[in-house]
Motif scaffolding. Sequence first.
Motif, PDB file in Angstrom:
ATOM      1  N   GLY A 175       0.805  -1.205   0.000  1.00 42.17           N
ATOM      2  CA  GLY A 175       0.000   0.000   0.000  1.00 42.17           C
ATOM      3  C   GLY A 175       0.842   1.260   0.000  1.00 42.17           C
ATOM      4  O   GLY A 175       0.526   2.239  -0.688  1.00 42.17           O
ATOM      5  N   THR A 176       1.922   1.243   0.769  1.00 45.60           N
ATOM      6  CA  THR A 176       2.812   2.407   0.831  1.00 45.60           C
ATOM      7  C   THR A 176       3.472   2.656  -0.518  1.00 45.60           C
ATOM      8  O   THR A 176       3.660   3.820  -0.918  1.00 45.60           O
ATOM      9  CB  THR A 176       3.864   2.195   1.927  1.00 45.60           C
ATOM     10  OG1 THR A 176       3.194   2.026   3.193  1.00 45.60           O
ATOM     11  CG2 THR A 176       4.834   3.365   2.023  1.00 45.60           C
TER      12      THR A 176
ATOM     13  N   ASN B 101      11.543  -5.506  -2.814  1.00 46.25           N
ATOM     14  CA  ASN B 101      11.280  -5.542  -4.252  1.00 46.25           C
ATOM     15  C   ASN B 101      10.477  -4.320  -4.687  1.00 46.25           C
ATOM     16  O   ASN B 101      10.157  -3.455  -3.872  1.00 46.25           O
ATOM     17  CB  ASN B 101      10.598  -6.856  -4.655  1.00 46.25           C
ATOM     18  CG  ASN B 101       9.195  -7.017  -4.089  1.00 46.25           C
ATOM     19  OD1 ASN B 101       8.390  -6.085  -4.063  1.00 46.25           O
ATOM     20  ND2 ASN B 101       8.892  -8.227  -3.622  1.00 46.25           N
ATOM     21  N   SER B 102      10.154  -4.276  -5.957  1.00 44.95           N
ATOM     22  CA  SER B 102       9.489  -3.096  -6.524  1.00 44.95           C
ATOM     23  C   SER B 102       8.079  -3.416  -6.989  1.00 44.95           C
ATOM     24  O   SER B 102       7.568  -2.783  -7.909  1.00 44.95           O
ATOM     25  CB  SER B 102      10.312  -2.569  -7.710  1.00 44.95           C
ATOM     26  OG  SER B 102      10.427  -3.566  -8.718  1.00 44.95           O
ATOM     27  N   ALA B 103       7.448  -4.410  -6.365  1.00 38.67           N
ATOM     28  CA  ALA B 103       6.106  -4.830  -6.771  1.00 38.67           C
ATOM     29  C   ALA B 103       5.079  -4.475  -5.709  1.00 38.67           C
ATOM     30  O   ALA B 103       5.395  -4.400  -4.518  1.00 38.67           O
ATOM     31  CB  ALA B 103       6.084  -6.335  -7.036  1.00 38.67           C
ATOM     32  N   SER B 104       3.845  -4.299  -6.140  1.00 33.97           N
ATOM     33  CA  SER B 104       2.747  -3.960  -5.237  1.00 33.97           C
ATOM     34  C   SER B 104       1.452  -4.521  -5.805  1.00 33.97           C
ATOM     35  O   SER B 104       1.278  -4.577  -7.027  1.00 33.97           O
ATOM     36  CB  SER B 104       2.633  -2.444  -5.083  1.00 33.97           C
ATOM     37  OG  SER B 104       1.451  -2.071  -4.410  1.00 33.97           O
ATOM     38  N   VAL B 105       0.554  -4.935  -4.913  1.00 41.19           N
ATOM     39  CA  VAL B 105      -0.764  -5.427  -5.318  1.00 41.19           C
ATOM     40  C   VAL B 105      -1.820  -4.645  -4.543  1.00 41.19           C
ATOM     41  O   VAL B 105      -1.733  -4.521  -3.321  1.00 41.19           O
ATOM     42  CB  VAL B 105      -0.914  -6.939  -5.038  1.00 41.19           C
ATOM     43  CG1 VAL B 105      -2.270  -7.427  -5.535  1.00 41.19           C
ATOM     44  CG2 VAL B 105       0.208  -7.732  -5.700  1.00 41.19           C
ATOM     45  N   VAL B 106      -2.813  -4.146  -5.258  1.00 46.49           N
ATOM     46  CA  VAL B 106      -3.850  -3.296  -4.658  1.00 46.49           C
ATOM     47  C   VAL B 106      -5.220  -3.763  -5.134  1.00 46.49           C
ATOM     48  O   VAL B 106      -5.390  -4.146  -6.302  1.00 46.49           O
ATOM     49  CB  VAL B 106      -3.629  -1.816  -5.045  1.00 46.49           C
ATOM     50  CG1 VAL B 106      -4.785  -0.936  -4.569  1.00 46.49           C
ATOM     51  CG2 VAL B 106      -2.305  -1.316  -4.472  1.00 46.49           C
ATOM     52  N   THR B 107      -6.197  -3.723  -4.232  1.00 42.92           N
ATOM     53  CA  THR B 107      -7.571  -4.110  -4.555  1.00 42.92           C
ATOM     54  C   THR B 107      -8.464  -2.875  -4.625  1.00 42.92           C
ATOM     55  O   THR B 107      -8.397  -2.005  -3.753  1.00 42.92           O
ATOM     56  CB  THR B 107      -8.126  -5.058  -3.473  1.00 42.92           C
ATOM     57  OG1 THR B 107      -7.330  -6.251  -3.437  1.00 42.92           O
ATOM     58  CG2 THR B 107      -9.572  -5.432  -3.764  1.00 42.92           C
ATOM     59  N   ARG B 108      -9.279  -2.807  -5.660  1.00 46.21           N
ATOM     60  CA  ARG B 108     -10.295  -1.750  -5.738  1.00 46.21           C
ATOM     61  C   ARG B 108     -11.647  -2.393  -5.458  1.00 46.21           C
ATOM     62  O   ARG B 108     -12.187  -3.139  -6.290  1.00 46.21           O
ATOM     63  CB  ARG B 108     -10.291  -1.063  -7.100  1.00 46.21           C
ATOM     64  CG  ARG B 108     -11.167   0.191  -7.133  1.00 46.21           C
ATOM     65  CD  ARG B 108     -10.830   1.090  -8.296  1.00 46.21           C
ATOM     66  NE  ARG B 108     -11.618   2.319  -8.251  1.00 46.21           N
ATOM     67  CZ  ARG B 108     -11.444   3.340  -9.078  1.00 46.21           C
ATOM     68  NH1 ARG B 108     -10.494   3.273 -10.016  1.00 46.21           N
ATOM     69  NH2 ARG B 108     -12.192   4.409  -8.984  1.00 46.21           N
ATOM     70  N   LYS B 109     -12.180  -2.118  -4.281  1.00 43.99           N
ATOM     71  CA  LYS B 109     -13.381  -2.810  -3.806  1.00 43.99           C
ATOM     72  C   LYS B 109     -14.576  -2.600  -4.734  1.00 43.99           C
ATOM     73  O   LYS B 109     -15.317  -3.546  -5.015  1.00 43.99           O
ATOM     74  CB  LYS B 109     -13.736  -2.342  -2.391  1.00 43.99           C
ATOM     75  CG  LYS B 109     -12.795  -2.823  -1.312  1.00 43.99           C
ATOM     76  CD  LYS B 109     -13.340  -2.543   0.075  1.00 43.99           C
ATOM     77  CE  LYS B 109     -13.482  -1.049   0.335  1.00 43.99           C
ATOM     78  NZ  LYS B 109     -13.923  -0.775   1.731  1.00 43.99           N
ATOM     79  N   GLU B 110     -14.770  -1.376  -5.186  1.00 42.52           N
ATOM     80  CA  GLU B 110     -15.971  -1.091  -5.976  1.00 42.52           C
ATOM     81  C   GLU B 110     -15.983  -1.859  -7.287  1.00 42.52           C
ATOM     82  O   GLU B 110     -17.051  -2.117  -7.860  1.00 42.52           O
ATOM     83  CB  GLU B 110     -16.082   0.416  -6.240  1.00 42.52           C
ATOM     84  CG  GLU B 110     -14.960   0.993  -7.076  1.00 42.52           C
ATOM     85  CD  GLU B 110     -15.203   2.453  -7.446  1.00 42.52           C
ATOM     86  OE1 GLU B 110     -16.380   2.823  -7.593  1.00 42.52           O
ATOM     87  OE2 GLU B 110     -14.223   3.192  -7.600  1.00 42.52           O
ATOM     88  N   LEU B 111     -14.798  -2.259  -7.776  1.00 39.87           N
ATOM     89  CA  LEU B 111     -14.710  -3.002  -9.030  1.00 39.87           C
ATOM     90  C   LEU B 111     -14.427  -4.483  -8.810  1.00 39.87           C
ATOM     91  O   LEU B 111     -14.391  -5.249  -9.774  1.00 39.87           O
ATOM     92  CB  LEU B 111     -13.599  -2.413  -9.918  1.00 39.87           C
ATOM     93  CG  LEU B 111     -13.714  -0.937 -10.281  1.00 39.87           C
ATOM     94  CD1 LEU B 111     -12.518  -0.508 -11.124  1.00 39.87           C
ATOM     95  CD2 LEU B 111     -15.020  -0.667 -11.021  1.00 39.87           C
ATOM     96  N   GLN B 112     -14.225  -4.886  -7.563  1.00 36.38           N
ATOM     97  CA  GLN B 112     -13.807  -6.255  -7.233  1.00 36.38           C
ATOM     98  C   GLN B 112     -12.606  -6.655  -8.091  1.00 36.38           C
ATOM     99  O   GLN B 112     -12.545  -7.757  -8.636  1.00 36.38           O
ATOM    100  CB  GLN B 112     -14.961  -7.242  -7.427  1.00 36.38           C
ATOM    101  CG  GLN B 112     -16.077  -7.094  -6.391  1.00 36.38           C
ATOM    102  CD  GLN B 112     -17.107  -8.185  -6.462  1.00 36.38           C
ATOM    103  OE1 GLN B 112     -17.672  -8.423  -7.522  1.00 36.38           O
ATOM    104  NE2 GLN B 112     -17.368  -8.864  -5.357  1.00 36.38           N
ATOM    105  N   ALA B 113     -11.642  -5.739  -8.160  1.00 42.61           N
ATOM    106  CA  ALA B 113     -10.444  -5.951  -8.984  1.00 42.61           C
ATOM    107  C   ALA B 113      -9.203  -5.884  -8.108  1.00 42.61           C
ATOM    108  O   ALA B 113      -9.039  -4.945  -7.322  1.00 42.61           O
ATOM    109  CB  ALA B 113     -10.367  -4.892 -10.082  1.00 42.61           C
ATOM    110  N   LYS B 114      -8.352  -6.885  -8.247  1.00 40.82           N
ATOM    111  CA  LYS B 114      -7.087  -6.911  -7.527  1.00 40.82           C
ATOM    112  C   LYS B 114      -5.978  -6.929  -8.575  1.00 40.82           C
ATOM    113  O   LYS B 114      -5.787  -7.923  -9.275  1.00 40.82           O
ATOM    114  CB  LYS B 114      -7.000  -8.140  -6.620  1.00 40.82           C
ATOM    115  CG  LYS B 114      -5.745  -8.174  -5.745  1.00 40.82           C
ATOM    116  CD  LYS B 114      -5.797  -9.308  -4.739  1.00 40.82           C
ATOM    117  CE  LYS B 114      -4.543  -9.304  -3.854  1.00 40.82           C
ATOM    118  NZ  LYS B 114      -4.578 -10.352  -2.819  1.00 40.82           N
ATOM    119  N   LEU B 115      -5.248  -5.804  -8.678  1.00 45.61           N
ATOM    120  CA  LEU B 115      -4.243  -5.641  -9.726  1.00 45.61           C
ATOM    121  C   LEU B 115      -2.885  -5.329  -9.113  1.00 45.61           C
ATOM    122  O   LEU B 115      -2.784  -4.859  -7.980  1.00 45.61           O
ATOM    123  CB  LEU B 115      -4.650  -4.525 -10.687  1.00 45.61           C
ATOM    124  CG  LEU B 115      -5.998  -4.694 -11.402  1.00 45.61           C
ATOM    125  CD1 LEU B 115      -6.249  -3.512 -12.322  1.00 45.61           C
ATOM    126  CD2 LEU B 115      -6.071  -5.997 -12.176  1.00 45.61           C
TER     127      LEU B 115
END
Length: 385
Positions: free
Chosen positions: A100-101, A145-159
Amino acid sequence: MYSFDFYNPTHISFGEGKIAELDTLVPQNAKVLVLFGGNSARSTGTLDEVKTALKQREVVEFGGIEANPTYETLMLAVEVVKQQNIDFLLAVGGGSVIDGTKFVAAAALFDGEPWDILLSWGAKVTQAMPFGTVLTLPATGSEMNSASVVTRKELQAKLSFMSNHVFPKFSVLDPSKTFTLPERQVANGVVDAFVHITEQYLTYPVNAPVQDRFAEGLLQTLVELGPKALSEPQDYDVRANLMWVATMALSGVIGKGVPHDWATHMIGHEITALYDVDHARTLAMVLPGLLDVRRQGKQQKLLQYANRVWGITQGTEDEIIDQVIDKTRQFFEQMGVQTRLSDYGLDSSSIDTIIAQLEAHGMTALGEKQDVDLAMSRQILERNL
């Protein structure tokens, strides 16, 4: 072995009491936003220890980052950064807080709609705020590392996204900070690290013995130490080695010059976004079925994995592969992580929904050879019902 470039600028400060080094790691004149998850950072005293180490620096707190960090929450943190004129970020927590950061660091300076950071897989990121981390939960390797995963609740998308601009400047790893973790989080961390390694190792041979042996050693260490981490929670050496394995699993070293899979993660991300199942538990419910369905393409590496990690040598090639898939499943379940969709209340109708989400998010050609289509993803999930 394939040609590659390797870059990893993160400074690691490892050991008990290392939080005190924040005073030298964070710029003296920084205005710091400390980002964390739930109340554990405060109740365990880690947050107070961090603030003490930061001494006279101006500190602003932002809590509430979820176990699967959401775009909605992180954008609130971006607003704090802008309103408070923050110039340094410090993540205190596990991989979710660190992921998240990273997004906040990129989004706060992004020229445009921040959701495009994820839609472009990080390709549009040209700068990011400086940040460091204090790791309290070993699992994701996000601290190096340089990777991150974020979820957008309104779209039910985890990218996810990657960018060299979001490597942590430093990460403080104090194994003693893991002593108070719940068993569930420790188990999740072991499984998460295990699957990170297999995604880079269980593909096909490219004559990369350094990466193979390194990966196999990390897997063997997890098999040895994972159960001990549950039964001997105050053993510093066990927790120290577990923490370092999780960091090394996704620091970039074992993945250079070799093919990657990541189909287990892509399918797992959809399950988390839809049903809010712990990330590691989605991996455990996907990987055994994936190895079974893709046994032909992964045959050589599966046989190598069986021999070198588990010592399985007896039987036909198919029997050996059957045995090693069972061993993998049994290890996850030994850690208290169930491996069937039905264990989480999911059924065949859930598979239809997951496949629809994979299609909606363009996940139609996954795996190291991009041959895991939607029909094969369905087979993988059906094997794990």
